[in-house]
Write a protein that holds these residues in place. Structure first.
Motif, PDB file in Angstrom:
ATOM      1  N   PRO A 180      -0.593  -2.519  10.838  1.00 16.82           N
ATOM      2  CA  PRO A 180      -1.574  -3.314   9.723  1.00 16.82           C
ATOM      3  C   PRO A 180      -1.923  -2.594   8.805  1.00 16.82           C
ATOM      4  O   PRO A 180      -3.243  -2.715   8.481  1.00 16.82           O
ATOM      5  N   VAL A 181      -1.451  -1.008   8.628  1.00 17.58           N
ATOM      6  CA  VAL A 181      -1.879  -0.602   7.852  1.00 17.58           C
ATOM      7  C   VAL A 181      -1.328  -0.057   6.748  1.00 17.58           C
ATOM      8  O   VAL A 181      -2.375  -0.449   5.412  1.00 17.58           O
ATOM      9  N   SER A 182      -0.175  -0.885   6.449  1.00 17.53           N
ATOM     10  CA  SER A 182       0.649  -0.733   5.662  1.00 17.53           C
ATOM     11  C   SER A 182       0.826  -1.908   4.928  1.00 17.53           C
ATOM     12  O   SER A 182       0.103  -2.178   3.631  1.00 17.53           O
ATOM     13  N   TYR A 183       1.357  -2.715   5.507  1.00 16.30           N
ATOM     14  CA  TYR A 183       1.043  -4.346   4.566  1.00 16.30           C
ATOM     15  C   TYR A 183       1.335  -5.195   5.597  1.00 16.30           C
ATOM     16  O   TYR A 183       2.059  -5.120   7.126  1.00 16.30           O
ATOM     17  N   TYR A 184       0.777  -6.161   5.842  1.00 13.35           N
ATOM     18  CA  TYR A 184       0.064  -7.085   7.055  1.00 13.35           C
ATOM     19  C   TYR A 184      -0.019  -8.426   6.759  1.00 13.35           C
ATOM     20  O   TYR A 184      -0.681  -8.319   6.215  1.00 13.35           O
ATOM     21  N   VAL A 185       0.848  -9.544   7.286  1.00 11.38           N
ATOM     22  CA  VAL A 185       0.288 -10.918   6.578  1.00 11.38           C
ATOM     23  C   VAL A 185      -0.310 -11.546   7.723  1.00 11.38           C
ATOM     24  O   VAL A 185       0.286 -11.344   9.208  1.00 11.38           O
ATOM     25  N   GLY A 205      -3.617  -4.868   3.064  1.00 10.78           N
ATOM     26  CA  GLY A 205      -2.824  -3.180   4.283  1.00 10.78           C
ATOM     27  C   GLY A 205      -3.401  -2.101   3.211  1.00 10.78           C
ATOM     28  O   GLY A 205      -2.529  -2.405   1.688  1.00 10.78           O
ATOM     29  N   PHE A 206      -3.545  -1.047   3.597  1.00  8.59           N
ATOM     30  CA  PHE A 206      -3.765   0.011   2.638  1.00  8.59           C
ATOM     31  C   PHE A 206      -2.239   0.389   1.545  1.00  8.59           C
ATOM     32  O   PHE A 206      -3.157   0.188   0.366  1.00  8.59           O
ATOM     33  N   ASP A 207      -1.112   0.436   1.604  1.00  9.70           N
ATOM     34  CA  ASP A 207      -0.434   0.038   0.525  1.00  9.70           C
ATOM     35  C   ASP A 207      -0.396  -0.406  -0.330  1.00  9.70           C
ATOM     36  O   ASP A 207       0.092  -0.424  -1.088  1.00  9.70           O
ATOM     37  N   TYR A 208      -0.292  -1.952   0.885  1.00  8.39           N
ATOM     38  CA  TYR A 208      -0.052  -3.154  -0.290  1.00  8.39           C
ATOM     39  C   TYR A 208      -1.004  -3.313  -1.341  1.00  8.39           C
ATOM     40  O   TYR A 208      -0.807  -3.485  -2.716  1.00  8.39           O
ATOM     41  N   GLU A 209      -2.263  -2.752  -0.658  1.00  5.75           N
ATOM     42  CA  GLU A 209      -3.412  -3.164  -1.358  1.00  5.75           C
ATOM     43  C   GLU A 209      -3.113  -1.945  -2.423  1.00  5.75           C
ATOM     44  O   GLU A 209      -4.343  -2.273  -3.746  1.00  5.75           O
TER      45      GLU A 209
END
Length: 276
Positions: free
Chosen positions: A57-62, A69-73
């Motif tokens: 839920p923090v890095s990449y979440y669909v 997600g923080f890292d995705y964004e």
């Protein structure tokens, strides 16, 4: 033909064949080196920056048709700053992410990685992106037959802590066991991610898990059964990892990140995924 001249001719032919074989293998080796080298110039030619991140839920979440997600964004912000197409791949298993980095399938491991002396020998790291730490995930008393929460790390003696495949977390728990002078058992899950461990704690399948605080905070919104307010480590700088043979990409990425960290977009991102 005299035997002497015949022997000399055979020797010349042998040396010629040997020379051609050496040239063939050297050419193949040089071609392989050219193919496996992937730094910023190669990425520019392809116009695609490949980032692998954690599925959490923090890095990449669909969710439905949207990805967050923080890292995705943050990767999307890098794409805007760099002008490159950014391809983000989610991968729960950290070992597979690092293997993909080594094999040039990915250019960056964009997930929470503490910078340690050991890891710096293997990878290059960006300038610090956020501060993070590891926390203990346990059930609250009202969901655990009134059992008291562990707040003192000394109480972890003889307990089993479940972790994902993460060298930084494992090393921290091993050091903590030395600090308290007692055994702490580690159950390392090869296939599970942080979210699966939290679900197992919430359901009572396991007692304790250790994950990164930012992930725990996000998951606690979905699972009110869990408590994540007992620290396992001090706050550590978290960075993204790159191969040692990509120094130009590292320099470029640091410049993009420095610019992004001064922006209102990044401040909004921190507010969304941390308590800051």
């Amino acid at each position: 033909m005299p035997s002497k001249h015949k022997n000399r001719l055979i020797l010349y032919l042998f040396l010629l064949i040997l020379t051609l074989m050496i040239m063939f293998f050297l050419r193949g080796y040089m071609r392989q080196e050219t193919i496996t080298t992937r730094d910023y110039p190669e990425i520019m030619r392809e116009d695609t920056l490949r980032i692998v991140t954690d599925y959490s839920p923090v890095s990449y979440y669909v969710s439905g048709d949207s990805i967050s997600g923080f890292d995705y964004e943050l990767a999307q912000l890098i794409g805007r700053r760099s002008g490159l197409t950014v391809a983000v791949t989610p991968e729960v298993n950290l070992s597979k992410s690092l293997q993909g980095l080594t094999e040039n399938r990915y250019d960056i491991v964009g997930r929470f990685l503490p910078v340690t002396t050991e890891s710096k020998q293997l990878y290059n790291f960006t300038e610090p992106i956020v501060l993070n730490k590891q926390v203990l995930v346990q059930r609250k008393p009202e969901y655990n037959n009134g059992r008291s929460l562990i707040r003192n790390q000394l109480e972890l003696a003889q307990k089993t802590l479940h972790i994902i495949n993460d060298e930084g977390i494992r090393s921290r728990i091993e050091n903590l066991a030395h600090e308290i002078g007692d055994t702490i058992y580690i159950a390392e899950e090869a296939t599970y991610g942080a979210e699966q461990l939290v679900i197992m704690v919430a359901k009572g399948d396991i007692e304790f898990a250790v994950i990164h605080e930012m992930i725990a905070q996000q998951l606690s919104k979905e699972f009110p059964e869990i408590d994540c307010n007992t620290d396992i480590s001090f706050s550590q700088f978290q960075s993204w990892a790159l191969r040692k043979d990509a120094p130009v990409l590292l320099d470029s990425l640091n410049r993009w990140l420095a610019d992004i960290k001064e922006s209102a977009e990044f401040r909004a991102l921190l507010r969304k995924y941390t308590r800051k």
